[in-house]
Write an enzyme that holds these catalytic residues in place. Structure first.
Site, PDB file in Angstrom:
ATOM      1  N   GLY A   1       0.646  -1.197   0.051  1.00 40.53           N
ATOM      2  CA  GLY A   1       0.046  -0.021   0.004  1.00 40.53           C
ATOM      3  C   GLY A   1       0.801   1.383   0.033  1.00 40.53           C
ATOM      4  O   GLY A   1       0.512   2.071  -0.923  1.00 40.53           O
TER       5      GLY A   1
ATOM      6  N   GLU B   1       4.691   4.619   6.814  1.00 35.87           N
ATOM      7  CA  GLU B   1       5.506   3.721   7.584  1.00 35.87           C
ATOM      8  C   GLU B   1       4.874   2.266   7.338  1.00 35.87           C
ATOM      9  O   GLU B   1       3.840   2.132   7.238  1.00 35.87           O
ATOM     10  CB  GLU B   1       4.923   3.836   9.255  1.00 35.87           C
ATOM     11  CG  GLU B   1       5.733   3.207  10.141  1.00 35.87           C
ATOM     12  CD  GLU B   1       5.001   3.219  11.509  1.00 35.87           C
ATOM     13  OE1 GLU B   1       4.453   4.086  12.167  1.00 35.87           O
ATOM     14  OE2 GLU B   1       4.879   1.855  12.015  1.00 35.87           O
TER      15      GLU B   1
ATOM     16  N   CYS C   1       3.549  -2.369  15.252  1.00 38.60           N
ATOM     17  CA  CYS C   1       4.603  -2.089  14.281  1.00 38.60           C
ATOM     18  C   CYS C   1       6.003  -2.345  14.745  1.00 38.60           C
ATOM     19  O   CYS C   1       6.929  -2.454  14.266  1.00 38.60           O
ATOM     20  CB  CYS C   1       4.468  -0.702  13.674  1.00 38.60           C
ATOM     21  SG  CYS C   1       3.720   0.504  14.591  1.00 38.60           S
TER      22      CYS C   1
HETATM   23  P1  NAP Z   1      -3.054  -1.724   3.810  1.00 37.60           P
HETATM   24  O1  NAP Z   1      -3.660  -2.586   3.100  1.00 37.60           O
HETATM   25  O2  NAP Z   1      -1.690  -1.212   3.412  1.00 37.60           O
HETATM   26  O3  NAP Z   1      -4.277  -0.582   4.003  1.00 37.60           O
HETATM   27  C1  NAP Z   1      -3.827   0.709   4.794  1.00 37.60           C
HETATM   28  C2  NAP Z   1      -4.550   1.938   3.719  1.00 37.60           C
HETATM   29  O4  NAP Z   1      -4.078   2.017   2.464  1.00 37.60           O
HETATM   30  C3  NAP Z   1      -6.133   1.485   3.658  1.00 37.60           C
HETATM   31  O5  NAP Z   1      -6.785   2.695   3.838  1.00 37.60           O
HETATM   32  C4  NAP Z   1      -6.051   0.916   2.293  1.00 37.60           C
HETATM   33  O6  NAP Z   1      -7.224   0.984   1.678  1.00 37.60           O
HETATM   34  C5  NAP Z   1      -5.113   1.822   1.548  1.00 37.60           C
HETATM   35  N1  NAP Z   1      -4.516   0.938   0.700  1.00 37.60           N
HETATM   36  C6  NAP Z   1      -3.850  -0.121   0.553  1.00 37.60           C
HETATM   37  N2  NAP Z   1      -3.349  -0.598  -0.414  1.00 37.60           N
HETATM   38  C7  NAP Z   1      -3.512   0.340  -1.350  1.00 37.60           C
HETATM   39  C8  NAP Z   1      -3.159   0.498  -2.831  1.00 37.60           C
HETATM   40  N3  NAP Z   1      -2.499  -0.292  -3.551  1.00 37.60           N
HETATM   41  N4  NAP Z   1      -3.552   1.936  -3.185  1.00 37.60           N
HETATM   42  C9  NAP Z   1      -4.044   2.756  -2.599  1.00 37.60           C
HETATM   43  N5  NAP Z   1      -4.512   2.486  -1.248  1.00 37.60           N
HETATM   44  C10 NAP Z   1      -4.148   1.512  -0.686  1.00 37.60           C
HETATM   45  O7  NAP Z   1      -2.832  -2.116   5.378  1.00 37.60           O
HETATM   46  P2  NAP Z   1      -3.630  -2.657   6.538  1.00 37.60           P
HETATM   47  O8  NAP Z   1      -5.061  -2.906   6.017  1.00 37.60           O
HETATM   48  O9  NAP Z   1      -3.879  -1.878   7.945  1.00 37.60           O
HETATM   49  O10 NAP Z   1      -2.995  -4.021   6.782  1.00 37.60           O
HETATM   50  C11 NAP Z   1      -2.480  -5.255   5.905  1.00 37.60           C
HETATM   51  C12 NAP Z   1      -1.139  -5.365   6.283  1.00 37.60           C
HETATM   52  O11 NAP Z   1      -0.369  -4.348   6.625  1.00 37.60           O
HETATM   53  C13 NAP Z   1      -0.847  -6.258   7.671  1.00 37.60           C
HETATM   54  O12 NAP Z   1      -1.208  -7.595   7.499  1.00 37.60           O
HETATM   55  C14 NAP Z   1       0.480  -5.853   7.921  1.00 37.60           C
HETATM   56  O13 NAP Z   1       1.304  -6.510   7.197  1.00 37.60           O
HETATM   57  C15 NAP Z   1       0.604  -4.319   7.290  1.00 37.60           C
HETATM   58  N6  NAP Z   1       0.752  -3.431   8.656  1.00 37.60           N
HETATM   59  C16 NAP Z   1       1.687  -3.152   9.137  1.00 37.60           C
HETATM   60  C17 NAP Z   1       1.771  -1.875   9.976  1.00 37.60           C
HETATM   61  C18 NAP Z   1       2.996  -1.567  10.386  1.00 37.60           C
HETATM   62  O14 NAP Z   1       3.056  -0.528  11.380  1.00 37.60           O
HETATM   63  N7  NAP Z   1       4.277  -2.230  10.157  1.00 37.60           N
HETATM   64  C19 NAP Z   1       0.713  -1.603  10.509  1.00 37.60           C
HETATM   65  C20 NAP Z   1      -0.414  -2.031   9.899  1.00 37.60           C
HETATM   66  C21 NAP Z   1      -0.592  -3.001   8.949  1.00 37.60           C
HETATM   67  P3  NAP Z   1      -8.660   0.077   2.372  1.00 37.60           P
HETATM   68  O15 NAP Z   1      -9.068   0.668   3.776  1.00 37.60           O
HETATM   69  O16 NAP Z   1      -9.566   0.222   1.205  1.00 37.60           O
HETATM   70  O17 NAP Z   1      -8.133  -1.279   2.249  1.00 37.60           O
END
Ligand code: NAP
Length: 530
Positions: free
Chosen positions: A245, A265, A302
């Site tokens: 993302g 992040e 995180c």
């Molecule tokens: P995510 O899938 O990256 O989503 C975060 C935000 O970004 C959401 O608003 C999502 O939209 C949007 N998004 C995701 N992919 C995108 C793209 N290709 N283009 C535009 N916008 C995009 O993260 P998550 O849902 O929180 O968790 C998924 C994974 O992220 C976890 O399994 C973990 O691996 C990782 N994560 C890491 C941390 C850290 O601090 N290291 C924290 C949280 C999550 P939507 O709301 O529509 O999905």
């Protein structure tokens, strides 16, 4: 308060015009009402146009007025009372006590930024007075201050539905800097987002600020997020989430006619080094501390300790025995979303299927959907160095122990790590010489170095760095937690030979804001004028 399922475009509560998203209770997989329809392209444009129109008035609000606004948001969030906690609990599965603590942290964060805004040090005023007689050329009068970058897009994080979401750290620091904010709500907690968004909107009304200072948009996919970072009026973005993302948003931001910074992040495995004397002297206590940190909040921090590094031998064996006894007592906890649970399960399966890794211990599996079963794996340093898959973050309560044959292998493991939010050293006096030799490498890798603690638990304060080289973040020069986060949304402007009456108040000769300034190379007392 009845949830409406509406977007907030400035002060207007309006229904979205695209496909809807619902909250899902991850403890039951039940769909929660109401539906949140996604913002159309025109609605994204409206929010951006309002933010653009608001920016100049908002960034020149007095320090006192802006600080009061941040405090007013905190008060309105507190006034939401139990309704906010209940909705956040239903949408995330996080326990009530954790959410109450997170609400406290969110409000404290807003009030800390209010204090920072009032103090005015972030303006970083620098004055070089004119030297008309200087030879061979006269010097002009030069004055620098920081100004707000402009409208900022903030992406709420799934794992902190309050402290890193609608009115969380990114929003608080951008508003403190004087930037209007448009939040793209995380689809995992839309109701929580609406409640907090309405608290922010109420504070804007109470403080008589331009309505475009804040908007809140929902989406069932990625269209709104990409449209936001691609809009010419948006000047920066804040994001916490997956590497995929974060990279997608960075690419969209770089593809613009005017590229903008995306402060993302993303992923970090937070190495913890157990040094020989510490491990020998307190293997049991270290195992207890490790298991508590690993399993906190189903490992969805995180800064979760995803990697342990130690030398082979009886001390490590004692530590592993203690871990093997403790982990089976850890109960399964509900993860934030079905998607995060699936990603965790896939990450654990990948480690189980990897011939270079072996299972040390597993926690309870628990009944019901989306339950996180803790896992600890072990590998040898040579295997870790040979297989990059072992370096990947498994978001949840999973950790990998890397056992090394000698100090050189420990050094090599450190050298081959990706960028990290944290690196932790468990040391006793006899370990200090070895620790010192690894510090240069660890400083290059991580944003925060800790001794004899655990990386989970991030203090919101002036000295905190919650950042680090890629992929921990997209820009290692900044932090997303703590008051220094304000600097992400500022840029310097120099005023040359301005008459005093035309200068911004912060730069006027009498120093009416009583700021500590750098005056002709000297730090001066706040009460001084020229
Ligand atoms: P995510 O899938 O990256 O989503 C975060 C935000 O970004 C959401 O608003 C999502 O939209 C949007 N998004 C995701 N992919 C995108 C793209 N290709 N283009 C535009 N916008 C995009 O993260 P998550 O849902 O929180 O968790 C998924 C994974 O992220 C976890 O399994 C973990 O691996 C990782 N994560 C890491 C941390 C850290 O601090 N290291 C924290 C949280 C999550 P939507 O709301 O529509 O999905």
């Amino acid at each position: 308060m009845t949830l409406t399922g509406n977007l907030l475009i400035g002060q207007q509560s309006v229904a979205g015009e695209r496909q809807s998203v619902h909250g899902i209770n991850p403890a039951t997989n039940q769909t929660l009402e109401p539906a949140y329809a996604g913002a159309s392209t025109e609605q994204v444009e409206q929010a951006c146009a309002l933010a653009w129109a608001a920016q100049d008035a908002y960034r020149e609000t007095s320090l006192a007025a802006r600080a009061e606004f941040l405090e007013c948001i905190a008060s309105h969030i507190e006034q939401l009372g139990d309704e906010l906690i209940e909705r956040a609990h239903a949408e995330t599965g996080l326990p009530h006590a954790r959410l109450q603590g997170e609400r406290g942290r969110t409000c404290q964060q807003l009030r800390l930024f209010a204090r920072t805004v009032r103090a005015g040090e972030w303006l970083d005023v620098r004055v070089d007075t004119a030297h008309p007689q200087r030879q061979p050329l006269p010097r002009s009068d030069l004055r620098q201050r920081q100004i707000a970058l402009g409208p900022v897009a903030v992406f709420g994080a799934s794992n902190f539905p309050l402290a890193f979401s609608v009115a969380g750290g990114d929003t608080a620091s951008a508003l403190a800097a004087g930037c209007p904010v448009i939040v793209k709500a995380h689809s995992a907690h839309p109701g929580t987002s609406e409640l907090v968004g309405r608290a922010v909107a109420r504070a804007i009304k109470d403080c008589a600020l331009p309505e475009g200072v804040f908007s809140l948009l929902f989406d069932s996919g990625y269209q709104v997020g990409i449209a936001l970072v691609s809009d010419w009026r948006i000047k920066a973005a804040g994001f916490t989430g997956s590497r995929t993302g974060g990279l997608a948003l960075m690419q969209a931001a770089q593809a613009r006619l005017e590229p903008i910074p995306v402060y993302a992040e993303m992923s970090s495995i937070n190495p913890v080094l157990l040094f020989p004397a510490a491990l020998h002297n307190r293997a049991q206590a270290l195992a207890e501390g490790f298991v508590a940190s690993l399993t906190l909040g189903a490992g969805q921090f995180c800064t979760n300790p995803g990697l342990l590094v130690a030398q082979k031998g009886p001390a490590l064996d004692a530590f592993l025995r203690a871990v093997t006894e403790l982990i089976p007592h850890s109960t399964a906890q509900t993860m934030l979303t079905p998607g995060i649970f699936s990603a965790y399960a896939a990450g654990v399966t990948a480690l189980q299927d990897n011939p270079r890794a072996r299972t040390v211990a597993a926690g309870q599996s628990g009944a019901g959907p989306n339950r996180c079963q803790a896992h600890v794996f072990i590998t040898d340093a040579v295997d870790f160095l040979a297989d990059h898959r072992l370096h990947a973050e498994t978001f949840g309560a999973a950790s990998l122990v890397v056992q090394c044959s000698n100090n050189e292998e420990i050094r090599q493991v450190c050298e081959h790590l990706e960028g990290q939010l944290t690196a932790t050293l468990h040391v006793d006096d006899a370990d200090l010489a070895l620790a010192r030799t690894l510090l240069p490498s660890l400083e290059r890798k991580a944003g925060r170095l800790l001794v004899n603690g655990w990386p989970t638990g991030v203090e919101v304060c002036d000295a905190m760095v919650h950042g680090g080289p890629y992929p921990a973040t997209s820009d290692a020069r900044t932090t997303s937690v703590g008051t220094a986060a304000i600097q992400r949304f500022l840029r310097p402007v120099c005023y040359q030979d301005f008459p005093d009456k035309l200068l911004p108040t912060a730069l006027q000769k009498t120093n009416p804001l009583h700021l500590h300034r750098l005056l002709d190379g000297q730090r001066e007392d706040a009460s001084h004028g020229e």
